[in-house]
Scaffold this motif. Sequence first.
Motif, PDB file in Angstrom:
ATOM      1  N   ALA A  43       0.801  -1.144   0.028  1.00 50.50           N
ATOM      2  CA  ALA A  43       0.096   0.077  -0.114  1.00 50.50           C
ATOM      3  C   ALA A  43       0.869   1.113  -0.034  1.00 50.50           C
ATOM      4  CB  ALA A  43      -1.061   0.172   1.138  1.00 50.50           C
ATOM      5  N   THR A  44       1.937   0.965   0.668  1.00 57.08           N
ATOM      6  CA  THR A  44       2.792   2.401   0.907  1.00 57.08           C
ATOM      7  C   THR A  44       3.354   2.641  -0.689  1.00 57.08           C
ATOM      8  OG1 THR A  44       3.781   1.894   2.999  1.00 57.08           O
ATOM      9  CG2 THR A  44       5.266   3.398   1.813  1.00 57.08           C
ATOM     10  N   LEU A  45       3.865   1.521  -1.222  1.00 52.36           N
ATOM     11  CA  LEU A  45       4.318   1.749  -2.656  1.00 52.36           C
ATOM     12  C   LEU A  45       3.124   2.172  -3.582  1.00 52.36           C
ATOM     13  CD1 LEU A  45       6.903  -1.322  -3.520  1.00 52.36           C
ATOM     14  CD2 LEU A  45       7.285   1.255  -3.311  1.00 52.36           C
ATOM     15  N   LYS A  46       2.238   1.662  -3.696  1.00 55.76           N
ATOM     16  CA  LYS A  46       1.177   1.732  -4.693  1.00 55.76           C
ATOM     17  C   LYS A  46       0.469   2.950  -4.511  1.00 55.76           C
ATOM     18  CE  LYS A  46       1.978  -1.248  -7.618  1.00 55.76           C
ATOM     19  NZ  LYS A  46       2.128  -1.123  -8.918  1.00 55.76           N
ATOM     20  N   GLN A  47      -0.230   3.132  -3.173  1.00 57.29           N
ATOM     21  CA  GLN A  47      -1.138   4.135  -3.188  1.00 57.29           C
ATOM     22  C   GLN A  47      -0.348   5.527  -2.605  1.00 57.29           C
ATOM     23  OE1 GLN A  47      -3.700   2.475   0.075  1.00 57.29           O
ATOM     24  NE2 GLN A  47      -4.642   1.104  -1.370  1.00 57.29           N
ATOM     25  N   GLU A  89       5.716  11.190 -16.412  1.00 61.26           N
ATOM     26  CA  GLU A  89       6.223  10.217 -16.994  1.00 61.26           C
ATOM     27  C   GLU A  89       6.225   8.841 -16.357  1.00 61.26           C
ATOM     28  OE1 GLU A  89       8.263  13.925 -18.410  1.00 61.26           O
ATOM     29  OE2 GLU A  89       7.835  13.157 -16.744  1.00 61.26           O
ATOM     30  N   VAL A  90       5.822   8.903 -15.081  1.00 64.57           N
ATOM     31  CA  VAL A  90       5.802   7.802 -14.218  1.00 64.57           C
ATOM     32  C   VAL A  90       4.389   7.275 -14.429  1.00 64.57           C
ATOM     33  CG1 VAL A  90       5.753   6.996 -11.881  1.00 64.57           C
ATOM     34  CG2 VAL A  90       7.637   8.559 -12.644  1.00 64.57           C
ATOM     35  N   VAL A  91       4.524   5.716 -14.721  1.00 62.29           N
ATOM     36  CA  VAL A  91       3.232   5.182 -15.031  1.00 62.29           C
ATOM     37  C   VAL A  91       2.817   4.157 -13.631  1.00 62.29           C
ATOM     38  CG1 VAL A  91       3.015   5.578 -17.429  1.00 62.29           C
ATOM     39  CG2 VAL A  91       3.960   3.484 -16.489  1.00 62.29           C
ATOM     40  N   GLU A  92       4.131   3.723 -13.142  1.00 62.70           N
ATOM     41  CA  GLU A  92       3.851   2.814 -12.127  1.00 62.70           C
ATOM     42  C   GLU A  92       5.120   2.655 -11.128  1.00 62.70           C
ATOM     43  OE1 GLU A  92       3.172  -2.241 -11.872  1.00 62.70           O
ATOM     44  OE2 GLU A  92       3.629  -1.172 -13.875  1.00 62.70           O
ATOM     45  N   VAL A  93       4.796   2.090  -9.989  1.00 61.14           N
ATOM     46  CA  VAL A  93       6.141   2.134  -9.173  1.00 61.14           C
ATOM     47  C   VAL A  93       5.976   0.361  -8.777  1.00 61.14           C
ATOM     48  CG1 VAL A  93       7.010   2.517  -6.840  1.00 61.14           C
ATOM     49  CG2 VAL A  93       5.876   4.205  -8.144  1.00 61.14           C
ATOM     50  N   ARG A  94       7.170  -0.056  -8.706  1.00 61.49           N
ATOM     51  CA  ARG A  94       7.409  -1.714  -8.558  1.00 61.49           C
ATOM     52  C   ARG A  94       8.534  -1.681  -7.558  1.00 61.49           C
ATOM     53  NH1 ARG A  94       7.550  -4.211 -14.765  1.00 61.49           N
ATOM     54  NH2 ARG A  94       5.383  -3.524 -14.940  1.00 61.49           N
ATOM     55  N   ALA A  95       8.062  -2.616  -6.466  1.00 57.95           N
ATOM     56  CA  ALA A  95       9.274  -3.104  -5.793  1.00 57.95           C
ATOM     57  C   ALA A  95      10.223  -4.029  -6.368  1.00 57.95           C
ATOM     58  CB  ALA A  95       8.464  -4.082  -4.782  1.00 57.95           C
TER      59      ALA A  95
END
Length: 192
Positions: A169-173, A185-191
């Motif tokens: 949740a910290t990463l995504k939300q 330019e950022v579309v997603e964050v991944r671990a």
Amino acid sequence: MFIETETTPNPSSLKFLPGQTVMPSGTREFASPEAAAASPLATALFDTGEVVNVFYGWNFITVTAAPGVEWSALKPQVVAILLDHFVSEAPLFAGGSADGIAVPPEDEMVVEDDEADAETVSAINELLETRVRPAVAGDGGDIAYRGFKDGVVYLTLQGACSGCPSSTATLKQGIESLLKHYVPEVVEVRAA
């Protein structure tokens, strides 16, 4: 000397504040007794047999208990080890310096950045440094940038944040929303 403790969002981890600088710069994480060999303090904490992770921040140490270990029994042991270390003014690292020691290596990239994305990467790193890092440090952890490619930012959570039930949740939300808002330019964050 008095060592304060703070809970973290990860119920397995506690944040210990010795009231002085722990790491003058950077952070260090020890995820095994073998990795802890670089630090007598981390080794002593692992030697309890009940610790699975030790993380050094600027003015705190986060300790993660093994599954099934109750903090009511472990906390006094950890405080005693920390008190012994800081009162004796023992070095944090073998050899007395953290120079050249990075566990894991801080420059370990998951993907290599493209020079064409230099401006975007700079904006991402500035946001991580000014907005995200202080927030995760408050929870007993840190975040490491591991690359940017095709709109995807790769990050590694460390310390209390690495095993936290709410890390996804910290990463995504949290982090993904922030980066998408300020860096289109950022579309997603991944671990990573």
